[in-house]
Design an enzyme around this catalytic site. Sequence first.
Site, mmCIF file in Angstrom:
data_model
loop_
_atom_site.group_PDB
_atom_site.id
_atom_site.type_symbol
_atom_site.label_atom_id
_atom_site.label_comp_id
_atom_site.label_asym_id
_atom_site.label_seq_id
_atom_site.Cartn_x
_atom_site.Cartn_y
_atom_site.Cartn_z
ATOM 1 N N ASP A 13 -12.792 92.818 39.445
ATOM 2 C CA ASP A 13 -12.930 93.318 38.067
ATOM 3 C C ASP A 13 -14.361 93.257 37.543
ATOM 4 O OD1 ASP A 13 -10.178 93.669 38.117
ATOM 5 O OD2 ASP A 13 -9.785 91.689 37.272
ATOM 6 N N LYS A 16 -16.590 97.741 39.108
ATOM 7 C CA LYS A 16 -16.896 98.624 40.255
ATOM 8 C C LYS A 16 -16.566 100.077 39.942
ATOM 9 C CE LYS A 16 -14.100 96.081 42.725
ATOM 10 N NZ LYS A 16 -13.835 94.960 41.810
ATOM 11 N N GLY A 40 -7.521 97.600 40.262
ATOM 12 C CA GLY A 40 -7.455 98.400 39.035
ATOM 13 C C GLY A 40 -8.879 98.712 38.641
ATOM 14 N N HIS A 41 -9.331 99.920 38.917
ATOM 15 C CA HIS A 41 -10.720 100.303 38.648
ATOM 16 C C HIS A 41 -10.753 101.238 37.448
ATOM 17 C CE1 HIS A 41 -11.902 99.370 43.110
ATOM 18 N NE2 HIS A 41 -11.366 98.351 42.476
ATOM 19 N N GLN A 226 -11.373 94.459 44.903
ATOM 20 C CA GLN A 226 -11.453 92.991 44.724
ATOM 21 C C GLN A 226 -12.924 92.542 44.754
ATOM 22 O OE1 GLN A 226 -8.751 94.032 47.318
ATOM 23 N NE2 GLN A 226 -7.810 94.450 45.367
HETATM 24 P P1 GDP Z 1 -13.206 96.892 38.616
HETATM 25 O O1 GDP Z 1 -11.886 96.459 39.124
HETATM 26 O O2 GDP Z 1 -14.335 96.175 39.260
HETATM 27 O O3 GDP Z 1 -13.396 98.390 38.669
HETATM 28 O O4 GDP Z 1 -13.239 96.483 37.070
HETATM 29 P P2 GDP Z 1 -12.043 96.685 36.005
HETATM 30 O O5 GDP Z 1 -11.932 98.119 35.681
HETATM 31 O O6 GDP Z 1 -10.819 95.991 36.436
HETATM 32 O O7 GDP Z 1 -12.596 95.836 34.787
HETATM 33 C C1 GDP Z 1 -13.813 96.119 34.177
HETATM 34 C C2 GDP Z 1 -13.553 96.434 32.697
HETATM 35 O O8 GDP Z 1 -14.777 96.379 31.991
HETATM 36 C C3 GDP Z 1 -13.006 97.835 32.448
HETATM 37 O O9 GDP Z 1 -12.173 97.814 31.315
HETATM 38 C C4 GDP Z 1 -14.265 98.646 32.185
HETATM 39 O O10 GDP Z 1 -14.016 99.785 31.362
HETATM 40 C C5 GDP Z 1 -15.091 97.636 31.437
HETATM 41 N N1 GDP Z 1 -16.546 97.756 31.607
HETATM 42 C C6 GDP Z 1 -17.256 98.132 32.697
HETATM 43 N N2 GDP Z 1 -18.576 97.986 32.475
HETATM 44 C C7 GDP Z 1 -18.708 97.489 31.222
HETATM 45 C C8 GDP Z 1 -19.818 97.086 30.423
HETATM 46 O O11 GDP Z 1 -20.974 97.137 30.827
HETATM 47 N N3 GDP Z 1 -19.542 96.608 29.180
HETATM 48 C C9 GDP Z 1 -18.275 96.517 28.686
HETATM 49 N N4 GDP Z 1 -18.109 96.020 27.467
HETATM 50 N N5 GDP Z 1 -17.211 96.876 29.415
HETATM 51 C C10 GDP Z 1 -17.420 97.350 30.664
HETATM 52 P P1 IMO Z 2 -10.105 94.934 41.600
HETATM 53 O O1 IMO Z 2 -10.333 95.886 42.753
HETATM 54 C C1 IMO Z 2 -9.049 90.919 40.282
HETATM 55 C C2 IMO Z 2 -6.191 88.712 42.776
HETATM 56 C C3 IMO Z 2 -4.838 88.428 42.163
HETATM 57 C C4 IMO Z 2 -4.519 87.119 42.871
HETATM 58 C C5 IMO Z 2 -5.085 87.322 44.269
HETATM 59 C C6 IMO Z 2 -4.070 87.784 45.305
HETATM 60 O O2 IMO Z 2 -9.573 95.567 40.380
HETATM 61 O O3 IMO Z 2 -11.328 94.113 41.379
HETATM 62 P P2 IMO Z 2 -2.821 90.083 45.771
HETATM 63 O O4 IMO Z 2 -1.953 90.922 44.882
HETATM 64 O O5 IMO Z 2 -4.008 90.800 46.300
HETATM 65 O O6 IMO Z 2 -2.058 89.424 46.844
HETATM 66 O O7 IMO Z 2 -3.361 88.910 44.806
HETATM 67 O O8 IMO Z 2 -6.092 88.304 44.126
HETATM 68 N N1 IMO Z 2 -6.588 90.137 42.773
HETATM 69 C C7 IMO Z 2 -7.499 90.662 41.946
HETATM 70 N N2 IMO Z 2 -8.181 90.114 40.915
HETATM 71 N N3 IMO Z 2 -9.277 92.205 40.635
HETATM 72 C C8 IMO Z 2 -8.623 92.757 41.676
HETATM 73 O O9 IMO Z 2 -8.921 93.980 42.151
HETATM 74 C C9 IMO Z 2 -7.649 91.994 42.359
HETATM 75 N N4 IMO Z 2 -6.822 92.237 43.390
HETATM 76 C C10 IMO Z 2 -6.188 91.084 43.646
HETATM 77 O O10 IMO Z 2 -4.919 88.287 40.784
HETATM 78 O O11 IMO Z 2 -5.215 86.061 42.271
HETATM 79 MG MG MG Z 3 -10.076 95.679 38.403
#
Ligand code: GDP
Ligand code: IMO
Ligand code: MG
Length: 424
Positions: A13, A16, A40-41, A226
């Site tokens: 998270d 990415k 979840g991207h 991840q």
């Molecule tokens: P990922 O899994 O690495 O793609 O990240 P996620 O999408 O799960 O979580 C990142 C969250 O932060 C999302 O809700 C993005 O919209 C948000 N986000 C990304 N970059 C920024 C930033 O620079 N500032 C803020 N406030 N939010 C951001």
């Molecule tokens: P993105 O790509 C954050 C965490 C779960 C749990 C552990 C194992 O959005 O960064 P799993 O379902 O893979 O067996 O869970 O890994 N986890 C993540 N945490 N971002 C993710 O993906 C994750 N994918 C798995 O919360 O702790």
């Molecule tokens: Mg994510």
Amino acid sequence: MKVDILLGLQWGDEGKGKVVDVLAPKYDIVARFQGGPNAGHTLEIGTTKYVLHTIPSGVFNENILNVIGNGVVIDPISFLEEIKGIEALGIDICKRLVISTRAHLILPTHRLLDASSEAQKGKEKIGSTLKGIGPAYMDKTGRNGLRIGDILEPDFNKRYAFLAEKHKQMLSSMVAFTYDEAKLAEDERKWMECIEFIRMLHCTDTEYLLNDALKSGKKILAEGAQGSLLDIDFGSYPFVTSSSTTCAGACIGLGLAPSAIGDVVGVFKAYCTRVGSGPFPTEQLNEWGDKICTIGKEFGSTTGRRRRCGWLDIPTLKRAIILNGVTCLNMMKTDVLNDFDEVQVCTHYIVGDRKTDQVPYDLGAANLMPVYRIFKGWGKITDISSYDRLPVELQQYISFIEESVGIPIKLISMGPERNQTLIR
Ligand code: GDP
Ligand code: IMO
Ligand code: MG
């Protein structure tokens, strides 16, 4: 041509999805190499916010081919939902998508096995996303898995029935775990319908497609899911996911040679978060943690769970940089800390009576204490047109991180949208 790799350096998270979307116009192909619907991207484009799980984050860029590599595990039901969601935005996603014949399938019974394994662990549970990831990778390495290529074979239904039956027997032997058989039957019916749909998509031996693309001068960006601290080998085991989230995973998960690797872009947040169980030395179970969570909207993109929040951890960042051979860094969510009078960074740990900046075998050891350096907050960021115009306190924060880890921060993200990005 070389393949650039973009991956998370923390517990996932990191942002990415946003960076891939921002950088995608420089590339011809975006390819996912591991993970599955546990990811979840999030991409925010104007007023539209979209969360991608299995589909690469290049889909919102026209002319980019999106490849789902052999290292990915696919749940046909959630995959089809994702495709329909993107099609509803008027995007002809199927034209921009190619799936590896070697990608493994997540069965409905894999999800139940995931839930039952967590139930058995009780308080020790991993905090998995319950998407069936662990059991699907277990069948892969156990050499029992079903792959995308298998759905084109005449005996696919028989093979499915054999594996599902094996899973059902395993489930029936689990104590203190029950499931709704009617719901499973309905899921299995739906799953088979989705398989019919996937048969019509472009499924091929993507290792040839990608290597040919490189040979013909095409630019490829490999998108990790991840983060390094969730890596099956180098993460905070057993509180990890079940795939190789590091740079080496891109070679295995796409069929590319190590010599094909170009830049390795490491993505990290200006602080740290983690979802699920496991050690987190810089976690702030206090007002600071709550403030980061509230301002940063730190709730899981896949499960909606509250993310645990804390300060940036330099030892784990340094180690992730080594493991991945990171060539440049992207710092995300910098704006979330705008409102803090002070910002802290863990520079090293005290383990027992020893000071170290190395990550110990047991990151959760009771005698491990993070040591912090305190920085003055930078306040509101009003002008992101150039690095020189950033508040001097923020420049100091950035320089300190760069000097500590020895890698330049080339992209600074200051909001979820594409245009809230400073590229140096
Ligand atoms: P990922 O899994 O690495 O793609 O990240 P996620 O999408 O799960 O979580 C990142 C969250 O932060 C999302 O809700 C993005 O919209 C948000 N986000 C990304 N970059 C920024 C930033 O620079 N500032 C803020 N406030 N939010 C951001
Ligand atoms: P993105 O790509 C954050 C965490 C779960 C749990 C552990 C194992 O959005 O960064 P799993 O379902 O893979 O067996 O869970 O890994 N986890 C993540 N945490 N971002 C993710 O993906 C994750 N994918 C798995 O919360 O702790
Ligand atoms: Mg994510």
